[in-house]
Design an enzyme around this catalytic site. Structure first.
Site, PDB file in Angstrom:
ATOM      1  N   HIS A 278       0.826  -1.205   0.000  1.00 48.07           N
ATOM      2  CA  HIS A 278       0.000   0.000   0.000  1.00 48.07           C
ATOM      3  C   HIS A 278       0.861   1.257   0.000  1.00 48.07           C
ATOM      4  CE1 HIS A 278       0.844  -1.745   3.928  1.00 48.07           C
ATOM      5  NE2 HIS A 278       1.202  -0.529   4.231  1.00 48.07           N
ATOM      6  N   CYS A 279       2.181   1.095  -0.021  1.00 45.34           N
ATOM      7  CA  CYS A 279       3.059   2.269   0.039  1.00 45.34           C
ATOM      8  C   CYS A 279       3.869   2.449  -1.235  1.00 45.34           C
ATOM      9  CB  CYS A 279       4.020   2.137   1.223  1.00 45.34           C
ATOM     10  SG  CYS A 279       3.209   1.954   2.793  1.00 45.34           S
ATOM     11  N   LEU A 280       4.778   1.496  -1.451  1.00 44.72           N
ATOM     12  CA  LEU A 280       5.771   1.718  -2.498  1.00 44.72           C
ATOM     13  C   LEU A 280       5.238   1.861  -3.915  1.00 44.72           C
ATOM     14  CD1 LEU A 280       7.585   1.217  -0.107  1.00 44.72           C
ATOM     15  CD2 LEU A 280       9.131   0.039  -1.606  1.00 44.72           C
ATOM     16  N   ILE A 282       2.647   3.235  -4.714  1.00 51.52           N
ATOM     17  CA  ILE A 282       1.755   4.403  -4.775  1.00 51.52           C
ATOM     18  C   ILE A 282       2.471   5.718  -4.447  1.00 51.52           C
ATOM     19  CG2 ILE A 282      -0.232   5.444  -3.607  1.00 51.52           C
ATOM     20  CD1 ILE A 282      -1.167   2.367  -3.366  1.00 51.52           C
ATOM     21  N   ASP A 283       3.201   5.733  -3.332  1.00 51.96           N
ATOM     22  CA  ASP A 283       3.772   6.996  -2.851  1.00 51.96           C
ATOM     23  C   ASP A 283       4.596   7.749  -3.898  1.00 51.96           C
ATOM     24  OD1 ASP A 283       2.546   6.167  -0.563  1.00 51.96           O
ATOM     25  OD2 ASP A 283       4.371   5.713   0.537  1.00 51.96           O
TER      26      ASP A 283
END
Ligand code: SAJ
Length: 441
Positions: A278-280, A282-283
């Site tokens: 859910h981070c890499l 997207i961020d």
């Protein structure tokens, strides 16, 4: 700092010192619930605010739904009335410190989706009062706090630094991690003004060991972007190195192991089936989107995204080559995918490359099953797939097993000696590779 700001700041620091700071945490997910629990455990009166009635009911019943937050911690905080939960934004009016921990996903056009952040900001606006400290933790592009949040709150006529405090402090919660906790992970804090930085630092300083002050909210937003862009770009680099080494017939994992012996100036990353979570994935796209709006192309981010998103297809090509060596086509072959979670030993499939691998194999006509002890079922083009039992018969009857997630609970020796071919995308079978037919990335 004006006298008014100074007296507002003194009021906050006094409330912190007396454990009287009334805390509101908006968004009770894997970031918000640990933060709410931490403040409550430290003796502060906390109200958690969430749209999800089930989350509110669970907390009110003294139970936790986040593995990293023990139910005993929630039960104790609710019992001694330092923690309660609500769906009513009116609870914000009474808070001295408000922390916003809501999702910042991508839209279907793969652009920033700040709808949750802006919806919460409207609620904060309706209840904003003098002296409050408002801190955002949701990962976002540099400038969000100054350019989107502050103007919305300015409709109250209140000004950050003069009438209230506004800051950004990136979340650094890594679900399942045991070596660093909320308390022991340094907390970066950047305010819209110097007084805002100090006020937010005073609040967070009550619950974390170390607060790292930066000069502005956008510096704090950018720090988080650098942290995760650093990872996604280096993962993209090592994935490309894997493709290069494959063409040069050099074992990439041996090369990484050798390079890792350099005691300085090197940090190992490992190739895999793609970039999940859910981070890499997207961020960094928040940053590249922002830069496009300023007519600048963030090329490293774009290239890393291109390489990382190509890895599932690369895995499928390795499966096809392995089957071909046995004079089998992908079409009609039985392929068993081992692991669906986006990384080992967790139960999260968000952006998992396993889903792309399964889809692409099925599109080529393979008969695909998956086994993941953490993922009972997953949606795949509306037809839910269920995890199958991992028994010897299924391993033996498959034409190829593909290791996509290297959960610690897997018996690699059994898998390698039972399945006719194993495509190992994680170097999980290093210790038993010579006992079967194993193909590495
Ligand atoms: N991955 C690789 N090769 C690597 C490392 C990761 O292919 O060398 C893949 C993983 O399999 C996964 C994806 O990248 O699919 C992301 O993995 P991750 O280890 O970065 O784990 P995340 O997505 O849970 O990232 C979180 C982030 N935490 C926060 O944003 C607060 C990240 O900043 C952390 O550094 C990371 O956890 C961590 O170190 O565990």
């Amino acid at each position: 700092m004006t006298d008014a700001s100074r007296s507002m700041l003194e009021a906050i620091t006094t409330k912190v010192a007396r454990r009287e700071l009334r805390v509101a945490v908006v968004g009770l997910g894997y970031v918000g619930l640990p933060l709410a629990a931490r403040f409550a455990t430290c003796g502060f009166p906390v109200v958690g605010l969430d749209l999800d009635a089930r989350k509110v009911a669970a907390i009110e019943a003294g139970t936790s739904y986040i593995p990293d937050v023990p139910t005993a911690e929630i039960a104790a905080a609710v019992a001694n009335k330092t923690l309660r939960a609500s769906r009513d934004p009116a609870v914000l009016a009474d808070a001295d410190f408000v922390s916003v921990c809501v999702p910042t996903p991508l839209s279907k056009f793969r652009e920033p989706d700040l709808s949750a952040v802006m919806s919460v900001t409207e609620s904060i606006q309706r209840h904003l009062r003098r002296g409050q400290v408002i801190s955002y933790e949701s990962t976002t592009y540099p400038g969000t706090t100054d350019e989107a949040v502050e103007p919305q709150l300015a409709r109250t006529g209140l000004k950050p630094g003069r009438d209230y405090f506004l800051a950004f402090s990136p979340e650094r919660i890594d679900p399942g991690r045991k070596d660093f906790t909320l308390k022991t992970t340094p907390k970066v804090v950047g305010g819209v003004t110097a007084a805002c930085t100090e006020a937010a630092a005073a609040c967070y300083g009550a619950v974390v060991d170390r607060v790292v002050r930066v000069s502005s909210a956008r510096a704090a937003e950018m720090a988080k972007m650098l942290e995760n862009t650093f990872r996604s770009v280096n993962i993209g680099l090592v994935n490309e190195m894997a493709i290069i080494c494959d063409r040069l017939k050099i074992p990439i994992f041996e090369v990484i192991q050798a390079a890792s012996t350099k005691p300085f100036g090197f940090m190992p990353f490992f190739p895999g089936p793609g970039l999940g979570g859910h981070c890499l994935p997207i961020d960094p796209l928040y940053l590249s989107w922002k830069m496009r709006s300023l007519d600048y192309r963030a090329r490293f981010i774009e290239i890393a995204e291109e390489v990382n998103r190509s890895m599932p297809a690369y895995v499928v090509s390795k499966v096809a080559a392995a089957l071909n060596r046995k004079k089998k086509a992908v079409n009609g072959s039985r392929v068993l995918v081992l692991g669906a979670a986006y990384k080992k030993d967790i139960d999260d499939v968000r952006e998992s490359p396993a889903i792309d691998v399964i889809k692409q194999l099925r599109d080529l006509g393979a008969d695909v099953d998956y086994h993941d002890p953490y993922i009972e079922s997953l949606e795949h083009e509306g037809l839910p797939l269920r995890s199958v039992a991992l028994d010897d018969a299924r391993l033996r009857s498959s034409d190829c097993a593909v290791i996509v997630t290297d959960h610690s609970c897997f018996d690699w020796a059994r898998i390698v000696t039972t399945a006719p071919i194993v495509v190992d995308t994680r170097n999980a079978t290093a210790a038993v590779r010579d006992r079967g037919d194993v193909v590495l990335l």
